[in-house]
Design a protein around this motif. Structure first.
Motif, PDB file in Angstrom:
ATOM      1  N   TYR A   1       0.858  -1.186   0.000  1.00 33.49           N
ATOM      2  CA  TYR A   1       0.000   0.000   0.000  1.00 33.49           C
ATOM      3  C   TYR A   1       0.901   1.245   0.000  1.00 33.49           C
ATOM      4  CZ  TYR A   1      -4.238  -2.631   1.382  1.00 33.49           C
ATOM      5  OH  TYR A   1      -5.306  -3.474   1.438  1.00 33.49           O
ATOM      6  N   ARG A   2       0.442   2.291  -0.656  1.00 32.39           N
ATOM      7  CA  ARG A   2       1.195   3.538  -0.681  1.00 32.39           C
ATOM      8  C   ARG A   2       0.246   4.729  -0.501  1.00 32.39           C
ATOM      9  NH1 ARG A   2       4.418   0.259  -0.093  1.00 32.39           N
ATOM     10  NH2 ARG A   2       6.358  -0.153  -1.240  1.00 32.39           N
ATOM     11  N   ARG A   3       0.782   5.814   0.076  1.00 30.01           N
ATOM     12  CA  ARG A   3       0.037   7.059   0.226  1.00 30.01           C
ATOM     13  C   ARG A   3       0.773   8.180  -0.487  1.00 30.01           C
ATOM     14  NH1 ARG A   3      -0.955   5.863   6.608  1.00 30.01           N
ATOM     15  NH2 ARG A   3      -3.144   5.205   6.488  1.00 30.01           N
ATOM     16  N   PHE A   4       0.019   9.124  -1.036  1.00 29.18           N
ATOM     17  CA  PHE A   4       0.595  10.240  -1.775  1.00 29.18           C
ATOM     18  C   PHE A   4       0.042  11.544  -1.203  1.00 29.18           C
ATOM     19  CE2 PHE A   4       0.309   6.610  -4.566  1.00 29.18           C
ATOM     20  CZ  PHE A   4       1.513   6.589  -5.249  1.00 29.18           C
ATOM     21  N   LYS A   5       0.917  12.514  -1.058  1.00 32.41           N
ATOM     22  CA  LYS A   5       0.501  13.853  -0.668  1.00 32.41           C
ATOM     23  C   LYS A   5       0.654  14.771  -1.882  1.00 32.41           C
ATOM     24  CE  LYS A   5       1.400  17.474   2.752  1.00 32.41           C
ATOM     25  NZ  LYS A   5       2.247  17.913   3.881  1.00 32.41           N
ATOM     26  N   ALA A   6      -0.361  15.604  -2.113  1.00 30.16           N
ATOM     27  CA  ALA A   6      -0.350  16.456  -3.304  1.00 30.16           C
ATOM     28  C   ALA A   6       0.885  17.334  -3.345  1.00 30.16           C
ATOM     29  CB  ALA A   6      -1.610  17.316  -3.342  1.00 30.16           C
ATOM     30  N   ARG A   7       1.520  17.396  -4.516  1.00 29.57           N
ATOM     31  CA  ARG A   7       2.716  18.229  -4.692  1.00 29.57           C
ATOM     32  C   ARG A   7       2.390  19.562  -5.348  1.00 29.57           C
ATOM     33  NH1 ARG A   7       7.342  13.954  -6.848  1.00 29.57           N
ATOM     34  NH2 ARG A   7       7.685  12.899  -4.837  1.00 29.57           N
ATOM     35  N   GLY A   8       1.274  19.632  -6.009  1.00 25.50           N
ATOM     36  CA  GLY A   8       0.930  20.858  -6.727  1.00 25.50           C
ATOM     37  C   GLY A   8       0.177  21.857  -5.881  1.00 25.50           C
ATOM     38  N   GLY A   9       0.211  21.698  -4.543  1.00 23.67           N
ATOM     39  CA  GLY A   9      -0.551  22.598  -3.689  1.00 23.67           C
ATOM     40  C   GLY A   9      -1.982  22.116  -3.564  1.00 23.67           C
ATOM     41  N   ASP A  10      -2.655  22.598  -2.535  1.00 19.15           N
ATOM     42  CA  ASP A  10      -4.047  22.195  -2.334  1.00 19.15           C
ATOM     43  C   ASP A  10      -4.920  22.774  -3.441  1.00 19.15           C
ATOM     44  OD1 ASP A  10      -3.359  20.859  -0.075  1.00 19.15           O
ATOM     45  OD2 ASP A  10      -3.904  22.469   1.312  1.00 19.15           O
ATOM     46  N   ARG A  11      -5.799  21.927  -3.976  1.00 19.88           N
ATOM     47  CA  ARG A  11      -6.717  22.387  -5.010  1.00 19.88           C
ATOM     48  C   ARG A  11      -7.931  21.482  -5.038  1.00 19.88           C
ATOM     49  NH1 ARG A  11      -2.795  20.854 -10.133  1.00 19.88           N
ATOM     50  NH2 ARG A  11      -2.459  18.669  -9.575  1.00 19.88           N
ATOM     51  N   ASN A  12      -9.050  22.069  -5.341  1.00 15.91           N
ATOM     52  CA  ASN A  12     -10.317  21.338  -5.371  1.00 15.91           C
ATOM     53  C   ASN A  12     -10.589  20.866  -6.798  1.00 15.91           C
ATOM     54  OD1 ASN A  12     -12.684  20.236  -4.543  1.00 15.91           O
ATOM     55  ND2 ASN A  12     -13.791  22.164  -4.353  1.00 15.91           N
ATOM     56  N   ASP A  13      -9.693  20.009  -7.311  1.00 16.63           N
ATOM     57  CA  ASP A  13      -9.800  19.491  -8.670  1.00 16.63           C
ATOM     58  C   ASP A  13      -9.467  18.008  -8.639  1.00 16.63           C
ATOM     59  OD1 ASP A  13      -9.605  18.777 -11.334  1.00 16.63           O
ATOM     60  OD2 ASP A  13      -8.637  20.662 -11.949  1.00 16.63           O
ATOM     61  N   ASP A  14     -10.489  17.185  -8.476  1.00 17.08           N
ATOM     62  CA  ASP A  14     -10.272  15.741  -8.343  1.00 17.08           C
ATOM     63  C   ASP A  14      -9.588  15.155  -9.569  1.00 17.08           C
ATOM     64  OD1 ASP A  14     -11.334  15.690  -5.841  1.00 17.08           O
ATOM     65  OD2 ASP A  14     -13.301  14.945  -6.434  1.00 17.08           O
ATOM     66  N   PHE A  15      -9.938  15.655 -10.742  1.00 20.94           N
ATOM     67  CA  PHE A  15      -9.359  15.091 -11.969  1.00 20.94           C
ATOM     68  C   PHE A  15      -7.855  15.355 -12.019  1.00 20.94           C
ATOM     69  CE2 PHE A  15     -13.736  16.226 -13.897  1.00 20.94           C
ATOM     70  CZ  PHE A  15     -14.322  15.163 -13.227  1.00 20.94           C
ATOM     71  N   ALA A  16      -7.457  16.603 -11.775  1.00 17.67           N
ATOM     72  CA  ALA A  16      -6.029  16.936 -11.806  1.00 17.67           C
ATOM     73  C   ALA A  16      -5.269  16.202 -10.707  1.00 17.67           C
ATOM     74  CB  ALA A  16      -5.845  18.445 -11.662  1.00 17.67           C
ATOM     75  N   ASN A  17      -5.870  16.115  -9.532  1.00 21.06           N
ATOM     76  CA  ASN A  17      -5.215  15.407  -8.437  1.00 21.06           C
ATOM     77  C   ASN A  17      -5.008  13.933  -8.766  1.00 21.06           C
ATOM     78  OD1 ASN A  17      -5.056  17.679  -6.733  1.00 21.06           O
ATOM     79  ND2 ASN A  17      -7.152  17.368  -6.011  1.00 21.06           N
ATOM     80  N   MET A  18      -6.011  13.302  -9.357  1.00 24.79           N
ATOM     81  CA  MET A  18      -5.895  11.900  -9.714  1.00 24.79           C
ATOM     82  C   MET A  18      -4.831  11.702 -10.798  1.00 24.79           C
ATOM     83  SD  MET A  18      -6.916   8.806  -9.155  1.00 24.79           S
ATOM     84  CE  MET A  18      -8.490   8.929  -8.275  1.00 24.79           C
ATOM     85  N   ARG A  19      -4.825  12.571 -11.798  1.00 20.82           N
ATOM     86  CA  ARG A  19      -3.840  12.454 -12.878  1.00 20.82           C
ATOM     87  C   ARG A  19      -2.416  12.582 -12.336  1.00 20.82           C
ATOM     88  NH1 ARG A  19      -5.880  15.975 -15.855  1.00 20.82           N
ATOM     89  NH2 ARG A  19      -4.690  17.757 -15.066  1.00 20.82           N
ATOM     90  N   ASP A  20      -2.188  13.557 -11.454  1.00 21.63           N
ATOM     91  CA  ASP A  20      -0.844  13.768 -10.922  1.00 21.63           C
ATOM     92  C   ASP A  20      -0.364  12.575 -10.103  1.00 21.63           C
ATOM     93  OD1 ASP A  20      -0.956  16.207 -12.120  1.00 21.63           O
ATOM     94  OD2 ASP A  20      -1.229  17.356 -10.263  1.00 21.63           O
ATOM     95  N   VAL A  21      -1.248  12.002  -9.314  1.00 21.90           N
ATOM     96  CA  VAL A  21      -0.875  10.852  -8.482  1.00 21.90           C
ATOM     97  C   VAL A  21      -0.499   9.662  -9.352  1.00 21.90           C
ATOM     98  CG1 VAL A  21      -1.813   9.102  -6.919  1.00 21.90           C
ATOM     99  CG2 VAL A  21      -2.150  11.528  -6.436  1.00 21.90           C
ATOM    100  N   LEU A  22      -1.283   9.411 -10.389  1.00 22.25           N
ATOM    101  CA  LEU A  22      -1.009   8.256 -11.244  1.00 22.25           C
ATOM    102  C   LEU A  22       0.268   8.454 -12.065  1.00 22.25           C
ATOM    103  CD1 LEU A  22      -4.642   7.414 -12.353  1.00 22.25           C
ATOM    104  CD2 LEU A  22      -3.152   6.017 -10.929  1.00 22.25           C
TER     105      LEU A  22
END
Length: 475
Positions: A286-307
């Motif tokens: 299992y792995r956890r990721f913390k957003a690198r692009g700053g906090d943002r209310n954009d699920d699509f962008a957050n998901m793309r960056d993590v993957l």
């Protein structure tokens, strides 16, 4: 069988004593009257059985009164060994009953029915039997075919079926809400019992506590049922085979990864990656990721960056193994973002699907309706709807729920750290040592916020001026 001779001495037929007619060790340690060896009369054996029935029926108080009276008679007759044995029995009964943590009012006899329904149409009913104010037993029942039903309907169906054949019908039934044909059931149950049976709607007090316990047990029972279904190798293999067929995979997926993003209005954005190998959780990966692009209310962008970050870890000496199937927690938008990440990292051969949560609507008849969870496939407009009772459906839900749990716990941890830091670490003069001293003294940030300046002053060497700045930061 146990028979008695002319003098009332009991013996087993055929003989079951040890060689030479000796009783076993249970008699030696006082656990058995040894009817097999003829060491107990028929009357005494019958009395022992009756006492056991009283105890398991929850009539411990009545049994204890009889034992105390008998102990007093034995003492008056100078039968001190018998009095001591009765004293030990009373102590054993008290110890057993003290282990039960939930009690009601003395003299209350009732059954408590708590129920839960999952989105696959399975229902669980937890039955607590309360006798003379004490929970003396509990049973759990599972029902299929409850899709679209409400809790009162499940209770009504179960109560009619169960109490039609139950040998122990109490004078009262405790439920959360009125159920269909409740008055007819009460008449039917009263006729079976031979006296009135009432139905109580628990709102407060100990009956409500019992009902809460029954409902929690029903929810946990459904979760355990789902886990047990998939823990069995045959069920697990069937789920993977069924999932491969539904998704058009050449073979059952060996490694499945699922991703979920968690945040509150774009703050403390985190994502989780859970791994299932051969249908079972592989928690070491299992792995956890913390957003690198700053906090943002954009699920699509957050998901793309993590993957993108994940699949860039698929090469090199410490590469993460590639999955056979990727599940995205979300609908078509999240799936599109995931596919962009695969294309950006040249991993387009990996199969990816989106799993959209069910949503609740109100039907034409005014009753709530639950839509099935939708499996979104790349390039196909219409979502795939798996049968709610299928093993593949259970497996997908379990994997998605695990990813959600893993993401939420990480999000809560980061959010707690951020709240603490924003209130204390930005105050000049408050370092790690003083922060720990303050939290230790007041228990939490909320406790510190409620404290006055005089209470803060002196903690960890904090003077009045610094205490004032802390209080101002807490405002």
């Amino acid at each position: 069988t146990i028979s008695a001779d002319g003098e009332g001495t009991g013996r087993t037929e055929p003989p079951s004593a040890l060689p030479n007619g000796r009783p076993c060790i249970l008699h030696d340690i006082g656990r058995c009257g040894a009817p097999c060896a003829g060491l107990i009369s028929r009357a005494d054996y019958r009395a022992s059985v009756d006492r056991s029935v009283l105890f398991f029926a929850g009539r411990a108080d009545e049994l204890a009164r009889e034992a105390r009276a008998e102990m007093a008679r034995a003492s008056e007759a100078l039968e001190f060994e018998r009095a001591a044995a009765l004293r030990d029995q009373l102590q054993a009964m008290d110890l057993t009953l003290d282990r039960q943590q939930v009690h009601a009012y003395a003299g209350d006899d009732y059954d408590v029915l708590g129920a839960a329904i999952d989105d696959s149409g399975f229902a669980a009913v937890q039955l607590l039997r309360v006798r003379d104010g004490t929970i003396v037993g509990r049973d759990q029942f599972f029902l299929e075919g409850s899709l679209g039903a409400e809790i009162p309907e499940v209770i009504a169906s179960f109560a009619r079926q169960h109490y039609a054949t139950a040998t122990d019908l109490p004078p009262a039934l405790v439920v959360a809400a009125a159920f269909p044909e409740q008055e007819a059931f009460a008449i039917f149950a009263s006729e079976r019992r031979g006296s009135r049976v009432s139905v109580y709607l628990a709102r407060r007090g100990l009956k409500r506590s019992h009902l809460d316990l029954a409902e929690r047990n029903a929810v946990e029972g459904l979760a355990q049922l789902r886990t047990e279904r998939l823990a069995r190798p045959d069920r697990n293999d069937a789920a993977l085979q069924e999932l491969a067929g539904a998704l058009g995979l050449a073979s059952p997926p060996e490694r499945i990864e699922c991703y979920d993003v968690s945040h509150i209005q774009g703050t403390d954005v985190v994502a989780s990656m859970v791994v299932f190998q051969d249908g079972r959780p592989l928690k070491a990966q299992y792995r956890r990721f913390k957003a690198r692009g700053g906090d943002r209310n954009d699920d699509f962008a957050n998901m793309r960056d993590v993957l993108v970050r994940r699949f860039r870890r698929a090469d090199g000496a410490e590469a993460w193994p590639l999955p056979d199937l990727v599940i995205i927690d979300g609908g078509r938008g999240q799936l599109a973002a995931g596919l962009e990440a695969l294309a950006q990292t040249a991993r387009g051969e990996i199969r990816m699907v989106g799993l959209a949560k069910e949503h609740r609507t109100i039907g034409p008849d005014g009753r709530p309706q639950h839509s099935p969870e939708e499996v979104h496939l790349p390039g196909i407009e219409a979502p795939l709807l798996l049968p709610r009772t299928s093993d593949a459906y259970f497996l997908l839900q379990r994997i998605r729920d695990e990813a959600h749990r893993f993401a939420v716990t990480y999000h809560q941890k980061l959010r707690g750290r951020r709240q603490t830091r924003s209130l204390l670490d930005d105050v000049p003069g408050v370092g790690p040592v003083r922060k720990r001293a303050l939290l230790r003294a007041f228990g939490s940030v909320r406790g510190l916020r409620d404290a006055d300046v005089s209470a803060i002053s002196g903690i960890g060497g904090i003077g009045p001026a610094l205490a004032g700045r802390i209080k101002e930061a807490m405002a």
